[in-house]
Design a protein around this motif. Sequence first.
Motif, PDB file in Angstrom:
ATOM      1  N   PHE A   1       4.787  15.996   0.537  1.00 35.35           N
ATOM      2  CA  PHE A   1       5.835  17.069   1.338  1.00 35.35           C
ATOM      3  C   PHE A   1       4.984  18.290   1.110  1.00 35.35           C
ATOM      4  O   PHE A   1       4.821  19.293   2.166  1.00 35.35           O
ATOM      5  N   GLN A   2       4.842  18.840   0.006  1.00 35.52           N
ATOM      6  CA  GLN A   2       4.411  19.984  -0.348  1.00 35.52           C
ATOM      7  C   GLN A   2       2.892  20.269   0.145  1.00 35.52           C
ATOM      8  O   GLN A   2       2.227  19.292   0.449  1.00 35.52           O
ATOM      9  N   GLU A   3       2.209  21.478  -0.217  1.00 34.58           N
ATOM     10  CA  GLU A   3       0.829  21.814   0.226  1.00 34.58           C
ATOM     11  C   GLU A   3      -0.178  21.113  -0.837  1.00 34.58           C
ATOM     12  O   GLU A   3      -1.120  20.690  -0.638  1.00 34.58           O
ATOM     13  N   GLN A   4       0.375  20.870  -1.973  1.00 33.07           N
ATOM     14  CA  GLN A   4      -0.526  20.411  -2.978  1.00 33.07           C
ATOM     15  C   GLN A   4       0.187  19.387  -3.774  1.00 33.07           C
ATOM     16  O   GLN A   4       1.606  19.075  -4.095  1.00 33.07           O
ATOM     17  N   LEU A   5      -0.748  18.553  -4.608  1.00 28.85           N
ATOM     18  CA  LEU A   5       0.141  17.471  -5.323  1.00 28.85           C
ATOM     19  C   LEU A   5       0.787  17.987  -6.432  1.00 28.85           C
ATOM     20  O   LEU A   5       0.064  19.011  -7.241  1.00 28.85           O
ATOM     21  N   LYS A   6       1.938  17.389  -6.964  1.00 32.21           N
ATOM     22  CA  LYS A   6       2.557  18.019  -8.205  1.00 32.21           C
ATOM     23  C   LYS A   6       2.035  17.247  -9.443  1.00 32.21           C
ATOM     24  O   LYS A   6       2.567  17.752 -10.677  1.00 32.21           O
ATOM     25  N   ALA A   7       1.324  16.293  -9.458  1.00 34.57           N
ATOM     26  CA  ALA A   7       0.859  15.530 -10.491  1.00 34.57           C
ATOM     27  C   ALA A   7      -0.041  16.172 -11.468  1.00 34.57           C
ATOM     28  O   ALA A   7      -0.378  17.223 -11.015  1.00 34.57           O
ATOM     29  N   ASP A   8      -0.081  15.674 -12.902  1.00 34.45           N
ATOM     30  CA  ASP A   8      -0.912  16.452 -13.758  1.00 34.45           C
ATOM     31  C   ASP A   8      -2.236  16.386 -13.294  1.00 34.45           C
ATOM     32  O   ASP A   8      -2.845  15.309 -12.872  1.00 34.45           O
ATOM     33  N   SER A   9      -3.070  17.357 -13.475  1.00 32.92           N
ATOM     34  CA  SER A   9      -4.504  17.527 -13.139  1.00 32.92           C
ATOM     35  C   SER A   9      -5.428  16.241 -13.440  1.00 32.92           C
ATOM     36  O   SER A   9      -6.090  15.653 -12.606  1.00 32.92           O
TER      37      SER A   9
ATOM     38  N   LEU B   1      -4.748  13.284 -13.510  1.00 29.35           N
ATOM     39  CA  LEU B   1      -4.094  12.261 -12.705  1.00 29.35           C
ATOM     40  C   LEU B   1      -4.670  12.241 -11.209  1.00 29.35           C
ATOM     41  O   LEU B   1      -5.488  11.252 -10.548  1.00 29.35           O
ATOM     42  N   VAL B   2      -4.743  13.543 -10.797  1.00 27.96           N
ATOM     43  CA  VAL B   2      -5.093  14.127  -9.731  1.00 27.96           C
ATOM     44  C   VAL B   2      -6.545  13.769  -9.675  1.00 27.96           C
ATOM     45  O   VAL B   2      -7.184  13.230  -8.440  1.00 27.96           O
ATOM     46  N   GLU B   3      -7.363  14.154 -10.481  1.00 26.56           N
ATOM     47  CA  GLU B   3      -8.934  13.911 -10.580  1.00 26.56           C
ATOM     48  C   GLU B   3      -9.115  12.666 -10.593  1.00 26.56           C
ATOM     49  O   GLU B   3     -10.214  12.127  -9.873  1.00 26.56           O
ATOM     50  N   LYS B   4      -8.375  11.729 -11.397  1.00 29.61           N
ATOM     51  CA  LYS B   4      -8.918  10.333 -11.237  1.00 29.61           C
ATOM     52  C   LYS B   4      -8.366   9.671 -10.036  1.00 29.61           C
ATOM     53  O   LYS B   4      -9.391   8.913  -9.189  1.00 29.61           O
ATOM     54  N   LEU B   5      -7.612  10.262  -9.090  1.00 28.37           N
ATOM     55  CA  LEU B   5      -7.104   9.673  -7.999  1.00 28.37           C
ATOM     56  C   LEU B   5      -8.155  10.075  -6.984  1.00 28.37           C
ATOM     57  O   LEU B   5      -8.504   9.168  -6.192  1.00 28.37           O
ATOM     58  N   LYS B   6      -8.711  11.346  -7.114  1.00 22.74           N
ATOM     59  CA  LYS B   6      -9.708  11.722  -5.922  1.00 22.74           C
ATOM     60  C   LYS B   6     -11.030  10.998  -6.090  1.00 22.74           C
ATOM     61  O   LYS B   6     -11.800  11.029  -5.173  1.00 22.74           O
ATOM     62  N   LYS B   7     -11.280  10.425  -7.149  1.00 20.76           N
ATOM     63  CA  LYS B   7     -12.593   9.460  -7.600  1.00 20.76           C
ATOM     64  C   LYS B   7     -12.724   8.328  -6.901  1.00 20.76           C
ATOM     65  O   LYS B   7     -13.343   7.409  -6.537  1.00 20.76           O
ATOM     66  N   LEU B   8     -11.312   7.862  -6.434  1.00 24.62           N
ATOM     67  CA  LEU B   8     -11.244   6.385  -5.823  1.00 24.62           C
ATOM     68  C   LEU B   8     -11.635   6.560  -4.151  1.00 24.62           C
ATOM     69  O   LEU B   8     -10.875   7.327  -3.323  1.00 24.62           O
ATOM     70  N   SER B   9     -12.565   5.555  -3.884  1.00 21.43           N
ATOM     71  CA  SER B   9     -12.967   5.392  -2.628  1.00 21.43           C
ATOM     72  C   SER B   9     -12.135   5.053  -1.426  1.00 21.43           C
ATOM     73  O   SER B   9     -12.066   5.274  -0.304  1.00 21.43           O
TER      74      SER B   9
ATOM     75  N   GLY C   1      -6.171  -2.946   0.232  1.00 20.19           N
ATOM     76  CA  GLY C   1      -7.274  -2.657   0.975  1.00 20.19           C
ATOM     77  C   GLY C   1      -7.523  -0.906   0.938  1.00 20.19           C
ATOM     78  O   GLY C   1      -8.653  -0.471   0.581  1.00 20.19           O
ATOM     79  N   SER C   2      -6.447  -0.299   1.073  1.00 16.84           N
ATOM     80  CA  SER C   2      -6.514   1.187   1.054  1.00 16.84           C
ATOM     81  C   SER C   2      -5.155   1.804   1.023  1.00 16.84           C
ATOM     82  O   SER C   2      -4.219   1.268   1.357  1.00 16.84           O
ATOM     83  N   VAL C   3      -5.262   2.915   0.412  1.00 15.63           N
ATOM     84  CA  VAL C   3      -3.826   3.758   0.069  1.00 15.63           C
ATOM     85  C   VAL C   3      -3.994   5.038   0.718  1.00 15.63           C
ATOM     86  O   VAL C   3      -4.895   5.774   0.678  1.00 15.63           O
TER      87      VAL C   3
ATOM     88  N   GLU D   1       0.132   7.855  -9.873  1.00 15.57           N
ATOM     89  CA  GLU D   1       0.062   6.688 -10.793  1.00 15.57           C
ATOM     90  C   GLU D   1       0.156   5.504  -9.981  1.00 15.57           C
ATOM     91  O   GLU D   1      -0.821   4.471  -9.986  1.00 15.57           O
ATOM     92  N   ALA D   2       1.208   5.366  -9.119  1.00 14.84           N
ATOM     93  CA  ALA D   2       1.322   4.083  -8.209  1.00 14.84           C
ATOM     94  C   ALA D   2       0.049   4.095  -7.229  1.00 14.84           C
ATOM     95  O   ALA D   2      -0.409   3.005  -6.982  1.00 14.84           O
ATOM     96  N   ALA D   3      -0.354   4.985  -6.541  1.00 16.39           N
ATOM     97  CA  ALA D   3      -1.263   5.171  -5.678  1.00 16.39           C
ATOM     98  C   ALA D   3      -2.828   4.488  -6.459  1.00 16.39           C
ATOM     99  O   ALA D   3      -3.652   3.775  -6.050  1.00 16.39           O
ATOM    100  N   ILE D   4      -2.944   4.972  -7.806  1.00 17.76           N
ATOM    101  CA  ILE D   4      -4.244   4.439  -8.516  1.00 17.76           C
ATOM    102  C   ILE D   4      -4.014   3.093  -8.765  1.00 17.76           C
ATOM    103  O   ILE D   4      -5.131   2.275  -8.766  1.00 17.76           O
TER     104      ILE D   4
END
Length: 529
Positions: A397-405, A407-415, A390-392, A380-383
Amino acid sequence: MLDSQIKQQLEGAFQQLENEISLVYKPSSHKDQSQLLEMLNDIQSTSSKILVKPAISDTLKYFESIVDTTPEFYIEYKGKPNGIYFKGIPGGHEFTSLIISILNSDQKGKLPDKHLISRIQNLKGPIEIKTFISLTCENCPDVVQALNQMAILHPDFKHQMIDGAYTQDQIEKLGIQGVPSIVVNNKMIHSGRINFIDLLSLLEKTFETQPKKLKTEPEHLGLFDVVVVGGGPAGASAAIYSARKGLKTALVAERIGGQVQETKGIENLISVPYTEGPQLAGHLAQHISLYPIKIFEHRRVAEIFNDKNDTTKKKITFEDQDFLESKAIIMATGARWRELGIPGEKEYIGRGVAFCPHCDGPFYKGKKVAVIGGGNSGVEAAIDLAGIVGSVVLFEFQEQLKADSVLVEKLKKLSNVSILTSARTVNIIGDGQKVKALEFEDRKTQNLNTLELDGIFVQIGLLPNNQPVKNLVELNKFGEIVIDNKCRTTTPGIYAAGDVTTVPYKQIIISMGEGAKAALAAFEDLTFK
């Protein structure tokens, strides 16, 4: 500037005023001066006890500079400045700070207890403090209001709230990259959120204290049926339910609202479609005040232990050794933000290391920042930051993000956001003034890498506040207090509720329910056992 509803609320609040209070402004040609005067005049219109007037030759000396045209004013009580100054227009979150300072000036509203007043008045003067704030900062009002109260209570204490938007040259010169930033003698002594107790302790170290007569012995502050430790959703609920059951109840809290004070938008408190942390905290305080609950706010519990002479009682000792006694204790102390614990973190807090994206994000407009933590808070902070900076770069630490899917999908759409997983942060690198880079290890290859950036936002979860009972009750490996289905701990007479416990899902609504459950269990045990 102020709508009719706010004016009506102020009229009701200012009915308490008994003495005249003046808002004395510095004449200025600044383009925003008219906004300041409109706000002050609107406030004046709500009470015959409030006067707005310009500074004249004899009173201009109270301002630091006449040449600086920034809109500013101070509060005058009984014909004299009382130490409270505002540089800028205290709108947004700081409007409340202004209203509270007017009430507090006339000893109205909630003020510290006599123990804290004694500590404040014992500070060595003269004291001059500047707090740089942002009107969008949710942590800033707590600091501004605390220092304003201290100015009122101390005879030689000046505090100036400064809206950083008007003083970019000072911000740059002082190396400020976060708010609130507390400055003494052109040196930043603290940046970021800080509660009343720790703030007072900081000032005692900075200014030292007057010699005083030592107390001969700790003060016994009362015997209660139930003492609730913690003033967040769980603590408020526990105290209200205890009082409703007719139990003599006390509530000890560093601040009413607890961690919820730092929560921005709350949309999952059933029947309340939307609220914000500070607003919810205010409602908790208001609800608590409707019951005969003895409140010890701005107090920190040092230790809890069984009474050696009476097994039916517990002793709750404060840091100053004053104490309470109680038949039952409900621990509702919640949790605190977890820190990275790596070199450079503490050294650069407020100068590139931050914990609140809402408060400090605007300082990094157009710059490159990192967010540490791939849970809901981190994503949420990154979004949020992606719309400002300018960029984030998001580190997990883990191999995958632990956030709700979702939120992760929304994050991945940010350029302008990139994600690094299996990354262990090692070192924060700075030049003595501000953060310059972050060193981290690729956990798959064990290679060390350095990423140049301007800021780091730490969002790696919470640590339970178990200190007062950590040697008295069972804890799990995460430090959470182990409870049964009625919030009982492994020590008879001690109960626990909310985020400090093993109860799953750290949510406000769950904490409220757990607080009620703990109070009902304590009542049941005190009444029928």
